[in-house]
Design a protein around this motif. Sequence first.
Motif, PDB file in Angstrom:
ATOM      1  N   VAL A  25      15.399  17.154  -9.871  1.00 13.74           N
ATOM      2  CA  VAL A  25      14.613  15.931 -10.007  1.00 13.74           C
ATOM      3  C   VAL A  25      13.171  16.270 -10.372  1.00 13.74           C
ATOM      4  N   ILE A  26      12.463  15.264 -10.802  1.00 12.69           N
ATOM      5  CA  ILE A  26      11.036  15.379 -11.078  1.00 12.69           C
ATOM      6  C   ILE A  26      10.312  14.571 -10.008  1.00 12.69           C
ATOM      7  N   ILE A  27       9.380  15.227  -9.303  1.00  9.52           N
ATOM      8  CA  ILE A  27       8.550  14.523  -8.333  1.00  9.52           C
ATOM      9  C   ILE A  27       7.146  14.418  -8.908  1.00  9.52           C
ATOM     10  N   GLY A  28       6.437  13.382  -8.517  1.00 10.09           N
ATOM     11  CA  GLY A  28       5.098  13.170  -9.058  1.00 10.09           C
ATOM     12  C   GLY A  28       4.108  12.777  -7.986  1.00 10.09           C
ATOM     13  N   VAL A  29       2.867  13.197  -8.180  1.00 16.34           N
ATOM     14  CA  VAL A  29       1.758  12.835  -7.308  1.00 16.34           C
ATOM     15  C   VAL A  29       0.670  12.240  -8.200  1.00 16.34           C
ATOM     16  N   PRO A  30       0.134  11.072  -7.822  1.00 15.46           N
ATOM     17  CA  PRO A  30      -0.929  10.478  -8.641  1.00 15.46           C
ATOM     18  C   PRO A  30      -2.164  11.380  -8.698  1.00 15.46           C
ATOM     19  N   GLU A  31      -2.800  11.433  -9.873  1.00 21.56           N
ATOM     20  CA  GLU A  31      -3.993  12.258 -10.039  1.00 21.56           C
ATOM     21  C   GLU A  31      -5.098  11.844  -9.081  1.00 21.56           C
ATOM     22  N   GLN A  32      -5.230  10.537  -8.846  1.00 21.76           N
ATOM     23  CA  GLN A  32      -6.264  10.040  -7.941  1.00 21.76           C
ATOM     24  C   GLN A  32      -6.075  10.593  -6.535  1.00 21.76           C
ATOM     25  N   ALA A  33      -4.826  10.771  -6.116  1.00 23.16           N
ATOM     26  CA  ALA A  33      -4.556  11.319  -4.784  1.00 23.16           C
ATOM     27  C   ALA A  33      -5.047  12.753  -4.686  1.00 23.16           C
ATOM     28  N   ILE A  34      -4.838  13.526  -5.733  1.00 26.40           N
ATOM     29  CA  ILE A  34      -5.279  14.923  -5.731  1.00 26.40           C
ATOM     30  C   ILE A  34      -6.795  15.002  -5.737  1.00 26.40           C
ATOM     31  N   LEU A  35      -7.428  14.185  -6.579  1.00 30.58           N
ATOM     32  CA  LEU A  35      -8.896  14.194  -6.658  1.00 30.58           C
ATOM     33  C   LEU A  35      -9.538  13.737  -5.353  1.00 30.58           C
ATOM     34  N   ARG A  36      -9.046  12.657  -4.788  1.00 30.45           N
ATOM     35  CA  ARG A  36      -9.637  12.129  -3.557  1.00 30.45           C
ATOM     36  C   ARG A  36      -9.415  13.053  -2.370  1.00 30.45           C
ATOM     37  N   SER A  37      -8.219  13.608  -2.265  1.00 28.59           N
ATOM     38  CA  SER A  37      -7.970  14.505  -1.129  1.00 28.59           C
ATOM     39  C   SER A  37      -8.767  15.798  -1.269  1.00 28.59           C
ATOM     40  N   SER A  38      -8.949  16.288  -2.481  1.00 30.59           N
ATOM     41  CA  SER A  38      -9.775  17.479  -2.685  1.00 30.59           C
ATOM     42  C   SER A  38     -11.224  17.209  -2.328  1.00 30.59           C
ATOM     43  N   LEU A  39     -11.723  16.062  -2.763  1.00 32.54           N
ATOM     44  CA  LEU A  39     -13.101  15.700  -2.433  1.00 32.54           C
ATOM     45  C   LEU A  39     -13.272  15.535  -0.931  1.00 32.54           C
ATOM     46  N   LEU A  40     -12.307  14.905  -0.300  1.00 31.07           N
ATOM     47  CA  LEU A  40     -12.385  14.696   1.148  1.00 31.07           C
ATOM     48  C   LEU A  40     -12.335  16.024   1.901  1.00 31.07           C
ATOM     49  N   MET A  41     -11.405  16.893   1.525  1.00 30.07           N
ATOM     50  CA  MET A  41     -11.209  18.147   2.267  1.00 30.07           C
ATOM     51  C   MET A  41     -12.318  19.163   2.029  1.00 30.07           C
ATOM     52  N   TYR A  42     -12.831  19.239   0.817  1.00 26.19           N
ATOM     53  CA  TYR A  42     -13.813  20.267   0.494  1.00 26.19           C
ATOM     54  C   TYR A  42     -15.226  19.718   0.355  1.00 26.19           C
ATOM     55  N   GLY A  43     -15.352  18.540  -0.230  1.00 23.65           N
ATOM     56  CA  GLY A  43     -16.674  18.001  -0.498  1.00 23.65           C
ATOM     57  C   GLY A  43     -17.448  17.604   0.743  1.00 23.65           C
ATOM     58  N   VAL A  44     -16.797  16.933   1.674  1.00 23.02           N
ATOM     59  CA  VAL A  44     -17.496  16.463   2.873  1.00 23.02           C
ATOM     60  C   VAL A  44     -18.038  17.625   3.711  1.00 23.02           C
ATOM     61  N   PRO A  45     -17.209  18.632   4.047  1.00 22.79           N
ATOM     62  CA  PRO A  45     -17.770  19.747   4.834  1.00 22.79           C
ATOM     63  C   PRO A  45     -18.872  20.513   4.101  1.00 22.79           C
ATOM     64  N   LEU A  46     -18.710  20.723   2.802  1.00 23.76           N
ATOM     65  CA  LEU A  46     -19.739  21.445   2.054  1.00 23.76           C
ATOM     66  C   LEU A  46     -21.038  20.646   1.962  1.00 23.76           C
TER      67      LEU A  46
END
Length: 154
Positions: free
Chosen positions: A65-86
Motif C-alpha cells: 500500500v501507499i501511505i501518506g502524511v500531509p506536508e503541513q503536518a511535517i512542517l508544523r511538527s518539525s517547527l514545534l519540536m525543534y523551533g520552540v526549544p531553540l
Amino acid sequence: MVEESARVLRVEGDVVWVQAIAKSACGSCQAQKGCGHSLLAKAGQKQIDLPVDRNGLDVSENDQVIIGVPEQAILRSSLLMYGVPLMAMMAVAMLLSLMGVEEKISVLCAFLAMIAGFYWVNRQSKSLKFSHWHPRLVRKAQSVESHIPMCETH
C-alpha cells in the motif's frame, strides 16, 4: 502529501497495521555501489510498524500500500519540536547577554531554557489534536510487471 510504500501486517477494523522501511538518502546517490556508507545504511535499515487509518480501502495482509502524511503536518511538527526549544534557548541567551550576566551562567540558563522548551512541547503535544497529522492509507500500490520479453534457453 508525502507518500511512502508499506506492507500490510494486519487489519483490525478501521485500523491497518503497516510496516514501512526507513530509507537513507543513499538510494539517490550515484556512488552507492562503491560507498561503504551505502552498505552500512542497507544493513541498518529499520522496519517501522505503525497503525494507519483504513480510509475505506479494501486491503488484506501482505498487500503493498501507499501511505501518506500531509506536508503541513511535517512542517508544523518539525517547527514545534525543534523551533520552540531553540527559540527559547536563543531568547534566554540573548536576554542574559544584554543584561551583562556572566557567560557561564548565561550558557547554563540557555541550556535549561532549551530543556524547558522540550518539556513544554511534550506537554502541549498531549493536549493537541493530531488526528489530521497522522499517516493515512492512500491507495494500494500498483504491482509493477516487466514488459521486457525473457529469452528461454533450451
